[in-house]
Design an enzyme around this catalytic site. Structure first.
Site, mmCIF file in Angstrom:
data_model
loop_
_atom_site.group_PDB
_atom_site.id
_atom_site.type_symbol
_atom_site.label_atom_id
_atom_site.label_comp_id
_atom_site.label_asym_id
_atom_site.label_seq_id
_atom_site.Cartn_x
_atom_site.Cartn_y
_atom_site.Cartn_z
ATOM 1 N N SER A 79 -40.171 -7.495 46.808
ATOM 2 C CA SER A 79 -40.342 -7.006 45.439
ATOM 3 C C SER A 79 -39.042 -6.514 44.816
ATOM 4 O O SER A 79 -39.040 -6.027 43.692
ATOM 5 C CB SER A 79 -41.396 -5.895 45.407
ATOM 6 O OG SER A 79 -41.014 -4.827 46.235
ATOM 7 N N THR A 198 -40.901 -1.394 42.997
ATOM 8 C CA THR A 198 -39.531 -1.275 42.546
ATOM 9 C C THR A 198 -38.882 -0.179 43.346
ATOM 10 O O THR A 198 -39.565 0.788 43.701
ATOM 11 C CB THR A 198 -39.594 -0.848 41.053
ATOM 12 O OG1 THR A 198 -40.173 -1.926 40.337
ATOM 13 C CG2 THR A 198 -38.262 -0.481 40.486
ATOM 14 N N THR A 216 -35.575 -4.273 40.632
ATOM 15 C CA THR A 216 -36.826 -4.932 41.015
ATOM 16 C C THR A 216 -36.768 -6.429 40.755
ATOM 17 O O THR A 216 -35.957 -6.888 39.930
ATOM 18 C CB THR A 216 -37.997 -4.330 40.191
ATOM 19 O OG1 THR A 216 -39.234 -4.785 40.711
ATOM 20 C CG2 THR A 216 -37.927 -4.713 38.728
ATOM 21 N N ARG A 226 -40.518 -12.717 31.454
ATOM 22 C CA ARG A 226 -41.159 -11.398 31.336
ATOM 23 C C ARG A 226 -40.212 -10.297 31.847
ATOM 24 O O ARG A 226 -39.590 -10.429 32.886
ATOM 25 C CB ARG A 226 -42.460 -11.378 32.142
ATOM 26 C CG ARG A 226 -43.181 -10.026 32.157
ATOM 27 C CD ARG A 226 -42.877 -9.214 33.393
ATOM 28 N NE ARG A 226 -43.664 -7.988 33.479
ATOM 29 C CZ ARG A 226 -43.413 -7.003 34.342
ATOM 30 N NH1 ARG A 226 -42.408 -7.104 35.182
ATOM 31 N NH2 ARG A 226 -44.163 -5.922 34.361
ATOM 32 N N GLY A 228 -40.112 -6.144 32.721
ATOM 33 C CA GLY A 228 -40.946 -4.958 32.920
ATOM 34 C C GLY A 228 -40.246 -3.711 32.421
ATOM 35 O O GLY A 228 -39.367 -3.770 31.561
ATOM 36 N N THR A 249 -42.589 3.275 38.836
ATOM 37 C CA THR A 249 -42.941 2.045 39.527
ATOM 38 C C THR A 249 -44.381 1.711 39.182
ATOM 39 O O THR A 249 -45.135 2.577 38.738
ATOM 40 C CB THR A 249 -42.730 2.181 41.057
ATOM 41 O OG1 THR A 249 -43.020 0.922 41.680
ATOM 42 C CG2 THR A 249 -43.596 3.268 41.661
ATOM 43 N N GLY A 250 -44.752 0.465 39.363
ATOM 44 C CA GLY A 250 -46.105 0.047 38.997
ATOM 45 C C GLY A 250 -46.075 -0.921 37.836
ATOM 46 O O GLY A 250 -45.033 -1.533 37.559
ATOM 47 N N GLY A 252 -45.340 -2.395 34.770
ATOM 48 C CA GLY A 252 -44.299 -1.997 33.839
ATOM 49 C C GLY A 252 -44.734 -1.954 32.383
ATOM 50 O O GLY A 252 -44.231 -1.142 31.604
HETATM 51 N N1 ASP Z 1 -42.402 -1.735 37.448
HETATM 52 C C1 ASP Z 1 -42.133 -3.050 37.956
HETATM 53 C C2 ASP Z 1 -42.342 -4.058 36.860
HETATM 54 O O1 ASP Z 1 -43.269 -3.925 36.090
HETATM 55 C C3 ASP Z 1 -42.953 -3.424 39.140
HETATM 56 C C4 ASP Z 1 -43.317 -2.312 40.078
HETATM 57 O O2 ASP Z 1 -42.636 -1.310 40.173
HETATM 58 O O3 ASP Z 1 -44.350 -2.412 40.751
HETATM 59 O O4 ASP Z 1 -41.620 -5.021 36.815
#
Ligand code: ASP
Length: 338
Positions: A79, A198, A216, A226, A228, A249-250, A252
């Protein structure tokens, strides 16, 4: 300066907020000594490299860059950086940003074929009048700066992508790294599962200065192009040397909609302890969302000027790594809404 008394004198605070401040929920290294924190279990190895710099009186900016390069180069980490899962067209595109204690910042968006996007982001900050470079322009700049083009799509990630093509469903799974990372050999990772996560890293150095970095490969199997939250200053990362720093994180898109990391820092300015600031930012996302957030993951991590830190996520399973003079490999389970 982080000065609660002054803040209370100067502003009309509600009693509830004062209560939060008094009843601090912050975890602290309590010494005003250097500290580095970063997202997820893979933050432990990243912190170790950052700590080599911080513990030698080095700068937070150098520490965060060196630290996040560890997962960027880790072939097992699907990731971040090299080995990251590709977009739906099979192309690995990387996002990264960096910010220092003076408010300088740099970012690269959808950068291809360069293993260390964070190093390019730093040079955008230091050598150009710009903050962000994207796509071909970012690559051109990186090559001009002497970076080498590399194929970032590993055999395992290619295999996973081909497997994914059989269904082509875009359904991010939260905390996939905890389910899979290091628990399965990369070749066993199922291709029809979506991987994201990330590394966001925040550091405070001996001089009392804060910096942060975030890098990330984004959401696996995303649409080509795309972007994030991770390379967006204020969303994936924000540093205000008077107050503190935050990273996300998560998913985006939700972090961008709420300018998440900036919000966390602004809440700390209002004397929220780091964990409470992260929680409030998570609650903002949950409140605004019409659909259920049962399958949505967003986590925030924050560090204030005093070295206090905290985190909060929508879903269980969000972890972060902490490293200071007392402990080098601490992993903490972040609190969560569900
Ligand atoms: N935040 C990152 C994104 O949306 C992915 C992640 O941290 O899970 O690209």
């Amino acid at each position: 300066m982080y000065n609660r008394r002054k803040f209370i004198r100067d502003t009309a605070l509600s009693g509830a907020l004062i209560a939060i401040s008094k009843n601090s929920l912050a975890t602290s290294n309590n010494t005003n000594q250097p500290i580095v924190i970063s997202t997820w279990d893979f933050g432990v190895a990243a912190n170790a490299d950052a700590w080599k710099i911080l513990s030698n009186n080095g700068k937070a900016l150098d520490a965060v860059e060196a630290g996040v390069k560890v997962p960027e180069a880790d072939i097992k980490n699907q990731s971040v950086g090299y080995g990251g899962l590709p977009d739906r067209d099979g192309i690995v595109t990387l996002d990264a940003c960096i910010m220092d204690h003076l408010g300088n910042c740099g970012a690269v968006l959808a950068l291809e074929n360069i293993k260390h996007p964070i190093a390019v982001a730093r040079l955008v900050m230091e050598k150009t009048p710009h903050v962000m470079l994207a796509g071909d322009g970012a690559l051109q700049f990186a090559l001009e700066q002497g970076f080498k083009k590399e194929d970032l799509l590993t055999e395992n990630s290619k295999k996973a992508w081909k497997e994914w093509l059989k269904t082509s469903k875009y359904e991010p799974i939260s905390n996939i790294e905890n389910k899979l990372y290091d628990k399965a050999a990369p070749e066993k990772l199922p291709g029809n599962q979506y991987n994201h996560d990330t590394i966001g890293m925040l550091a405070l150095d001996n001089a009392g200065n804060l910096s942060g970095a975030c890098t990330t490969s984004g959401m696996a199997y995303k649409l080509h192009g795309r972007i994030g939250d991770s390379p967006i200053i204020g969303a994936g990362l924000y540093v205000d040397n008077e107050i503190g720093a935050a990273t996300a994180t998560g998913v985006g898109e939700e972090v961008v909609r709420n300018v998440g990391s900036f919000l966390v820092v602004e809440l700390m300015r209002q004397c929220y302890p780091p964990e409470e600031a992260c929680k409030e930012a998570v609650m903002r996302i949950i409140k605004k969302k019409k659909e259920s957030t049962k399958n949505l993951q967003v986590g925030f991590l924050a560090l204030n000027k005093k070295g206090e830190y905290g985190a909060y996520a929508i879903q269980k399973g969000f972890t972060y790594a902490v490293c200071d003079s007392k402990q080098q490999d601490l992993v903490i389970k972040g609190k969560s809404y569900y």
